[in-house]
Design a protein around this motif. Structure first.
Motif, PDB file in Angstrom:
ATOM      1  N   SER A  93     -66.755  -9.791 -47.477  1.00  0.00           N
ATOM      2  CA  SER A  93     -66.470 -11.170 -46.977  1.00  0.00           C
ATOM      3  C   SER A  93     -66.447 -10.861 -45.197  1.00  0.00           C
ATOM      4  CB  SER A  93     -65.204 -12.137 -47.246  1.00  0.00           C
ATOM      5  OG  SER A  93     -64.029 -11.504 -47.051  1.00  0.00           O
ATOM      6  N   THR A  95     -65.113 -13.063 -41.684  1.00  0.00           N
ATOM      7  CA  THR A  95     -64.577 -14.069 -41.078  1.00  0.00           C
ATOM      8  C   THR A  95     -64.744 -14.131 -39.630  1.00  0.00           C
ATOM      9  OG1 THR A  95     -62.592 -14.290 -42.658  1.00  0.00           O
ATOM     10  CG2 THR A  95     -62.326 -15.559 -40.572  1.00  0.00           C
ATOM     11  N   GLU A  98     -63.415 -19.173 -34.626  1.00  0.00           N
ATOM     12  CA  GLU A  98     -63.696 -20.353 -33.680  1.00  0.00           C
ATOM     13  C   GLU A  98     -62.812 -19.872 -32.450  1.00  0.00           C
ATOM     14  OE1 GLU A  98     -60.034 -21.868 -35.927  1.00  0.00           O
ATOM     15  OE2 GLU A  98     -62.063 -21.203 -36.298  1.00  0.00           O
ATOM     16  N   TYR A 141     -71.330 -21.738 -36.866  1.00  0.00           N
ATOM     17  CA  TYR A 141     -70.064 -22.603 -37.539  1.00  0.00           C
ATOM     18  C   TYR A 141     -69.102 -21.454 -37.972  1.00  0.00           C
ATOM     19  CZ  TYR A 141     -67.402 -25.319 -40.396  1.00  0.00           C
ATOM     20  OH  TYR A 141     -66.131 -26.261 -40.935  1.00  0.00           O
ATOM     21  N   PRO A 142     -68.010 -21.589 -37.324  1.00  0.00           N
ATOM     22  CA  PRO A 142     -66.870 -20.475 -37.666  1.00  0.00           C
ATOM     23  C   PRO A 142     -66.365 -20.823 -39.128  1.00  0.00           C
ATOM     24  CG  PRO A 142     -65.807 -22.399 -36.406  1.00  0.00           C
ATOM     25  CD  PRO A 142     -67.533 -22.462 -36.472  1.00  0.00           C
ATOM     26  N   GLU A 143     -66.068 -19.748 -39.897  1.00  0.00           N
ATOM     27  CA  GLU A 143     -66.274 -19.808 -41.350  1.00  0.00           C
ATOM     28  C   GLU A 143     -65.730 -18.289 -41.795  1.00  0.00           C
ATOM     29  OE1 GLU A 143     -64.628 -21.128 -43.841  1.00  0.00           O
ATOM     30  OE2 GLU A 143     -65.872 -22.768 -44.049  1.00  0.00           O
ATOM     31  N   THR A 144     -64.991 -18.178 -43.018  1.00  0.00           N
ATOM     32  CA  THR A 144     -65.214 -17.097 -43.737  1.00  0.00           C
ATOM     33  C   THR A 144     -66.424 -16.965 -44.791  1.00  0.00           C
ATOM     34  OG1 THR A 144     -63.150 -16.790 -43.910  1.00  0.00           O
ATOM     35  CG2 THR A 144     -64.080 -15.724 -45.389  1.00  0.00           C
ATOM     36  N   TYR A 145     -67.466 -15.944 -44.530  1.00  0.00           N
ATOM     37  CA  TYR A 145     -68.732 -16.021 -45.382  1.00  0.00           C
ATOM     38  C   TYR A 145     -68.795 -14.849 -46.249  1.00  0.00           C
ATOM     39  CZ  TYR A 145     -70.569 -19.003 -41.628  1.00  0.00           C
ATOM     40  OH  TYR A 145     -70.576 -20.135 -40.874  1.00  0.00           O
ATOM     41  N   ALA A 160     -74.576 -20.149 -40.828  1.00  0.00           N
ATOM     42  CA  ALA A 160     -73.608 -20.481 -39.535  1.00  0.00           C
ATOM     43  C   ALA A 160     -74.296 -21.555 -38.888  1.00  0.00           C
ATOM     44  CB  ALA A 160     -73.207 -19.363 -39.079  1.00  0.00           C
ATOM     45  N   ARG A 163     -75.051 -24.948 -40.453  1.00  0.00           N
ATOM     46  CA  ARG A 163     -73.874 -26.031 -40.843  1.00  0.00           C
ATOM     47  C   ARG A 163     -73.417 -26.431 -39.476  1.00  0.00           C
ATOM     48  NH1 ARG A 163     -70.862 -29.480 -43.286  1.00  0.00           N
ATOM     49  NH2 ARG A 163     -68.664 -29.117 -43.198  1.00  0.00           N
ATOM     50  N   SER A 266     -64.647 -25.048 -33.052  1.00  0.00           N
ATOM     51  CA  SER A 266     -64.322 -25.429 -34.494  1.00  0.00           C
ATOM     52  C   SER A 266     -65.171 -26.803 -34.651  1.00  0.00           C
ATOM     53  CB  SER A 266     -63.061 -25.587 -34.455  1.00  0.00           C
ATOM     54  OG  SER A 266     -62.396 -26.584 -33.802  1.00  0.00           O
ATOM     55  N   GLU A 267     -65.176 -27.215 -35.991  1.00  0.00           N
ATOM     56  CA  GLU A 267     -65.647 -28.573 -36.484  1.00  0.00           C
ATOM     57  C   GLU A 267     -64.593 -29.661 -35.815  1.00  0.00           C
ATOM     58  OE1 GLU A 267     -66.609 -31.308 -40.272  1.00  0.00           O
ATOM     59  OE2 GLU A 267     -66.116 -29.309 -40.649  1.00  0.00           O
TER      60      GLU A 267
END
Length: 315
Positions: A93, A95, A98, A141-145, A160, A163, A266-267
């Motif tokens: 993973s 992360t 944002e 898009y900020p996220e844990t992938y 990313a 999204r 961020s979203e």
């Protein structure tokens, strides 16, 4: 014989005080015998031809899919062979946060374990992702992938980007009547400024309202984060000279929005940019608790600055 075989292959590979969880790789052409040898070596065990022959007898281990697999001291030969035969590869993973820039993201991706690097520079991203703007900033898009070994950085960034593009388009369609920006891209730009100005969920809508109010009446945004983004090799000290210099990102000197986003929003920041709350605020300043004080007039704002930034008693 069957019960004895199953019992032996169900014994832990290591003692209770063995090594921590680890990974091991099955390469194309690896044999069951070579894997038995390597795993036994990993746990400081002598090679056991019996383990190999019993594995063949009980589970069949002739055709092995290549991949990277988790390996724990609590594993048994049964669990190891089951994982390999079913191609249950290890998941890694990363992360992506944002508020950071795409350049910071790229440096993080370049250091990610078991990730294949295919994009070397930020300026390669517009063509690689099909981004129509010259700068790829903000479009991810900020996220844990989560990913499997040898997945490419391009694959992570594609997820990313897809999204974030979806969120921007959806937020643009749901914008309210107080939204003053003129395109989805301007929405993304403003969202990035909101992201850098506050990390507090309860403030995003108000910060958004301040910037929309300013856009509506033609006031400059006067945002420190935009100005900082336009400074090469910024050392952390924003000076009056910086604020006087006219750059495309110095919103103390230019009208309207800067030409590109200044960070990954961020979203929540994107949605706040599209749906500002109704307010009469045109100013805000950070207080001593990490929050912001909002003001309607310049006089109110100057008093807040003296109190919270200059530590002067205004009572």
């Amino acid at each position: 014989m069957f019960a004895l075989t199953q019992w032996r292959l169900a014994q832990p590979l290591a003692s209770a005080d063995g090594n921590d969880d680890d990974v091991f790789e099955v390469a194309v052409g690896d044999t069951a015998r070579s894997i038995v040898s390597r795993i036994n070596s990993r746990f400081n065990r002598d090679f056991s031809a019996l383990d190999y022959r019993l594995s063949q007898f009980l589970v069949g281990v002739d055709r092995l899919p290549a991949g990277v697999y988790r390996l724990s001291p609590n594993d048994t030969w049964l669990s190891v062979w089951h994982r390999i035969k079913n191609n249950e590869e290890a998941l890694f993973s990363i992360t992506l946060i944002e508020g950071q820039t795409i350049a910071q993201w790229m440096r993080q991706l370049n250091k990610a374990e078991y990730m294949k690097q295919t994009i070397d520079r930020v300026d390669e991203l517009p063509a690689a992702m099909g981004i129509e703007h010259a700068s790829p900033e903000g479009w991810f898009y900020p996220e844990t992938y989560h990913y499997r070994a040898h997945e490419t950085d391009r694959s992570i960034l594609r997820r990313a980007h897809d999204r974030m593009k979806s969120i921007v388009e959806e937020s643009w369609q749901q914008r309210n009547s107080r939204c003053e920006v003129e395109s989805p891209y301007e929405l993304l730009i403003l969202a990035s400024i909101i992201e850098k100005e506050t990390g507090l969920a309860g403030e995003r809508d108000l910060v958004s309202s301040v910037f929309h109010n300013r856009l509506r009446v033609g006031m400059r945004l006067q945002s420190d984060p935009t100005t900082i983004y336009g400074i090469d090799d910024f050392n952390g000290n924003l000076t009056r000279a910086h604020l006087r210099e006219k750059t495309p990102y110095n919103t103390y000197r230019i009208d309207g929005l800067p030409p590109t986003p200044i960070a990954i929003p961020s979203e929540a920041a994107v949605r706040a940019a599209a749906q500002p709350v109704a307010s009469n605020y045109f100013y805000f300043v950070a207080n001593k608790q990490g929050e912001h004080v909002f003001s309607e007039t310049l006089d109110q704002h100057q008093r807040a600055v003296r109190r919270y930034q200059l530590n002067q008693d205004t009572e």
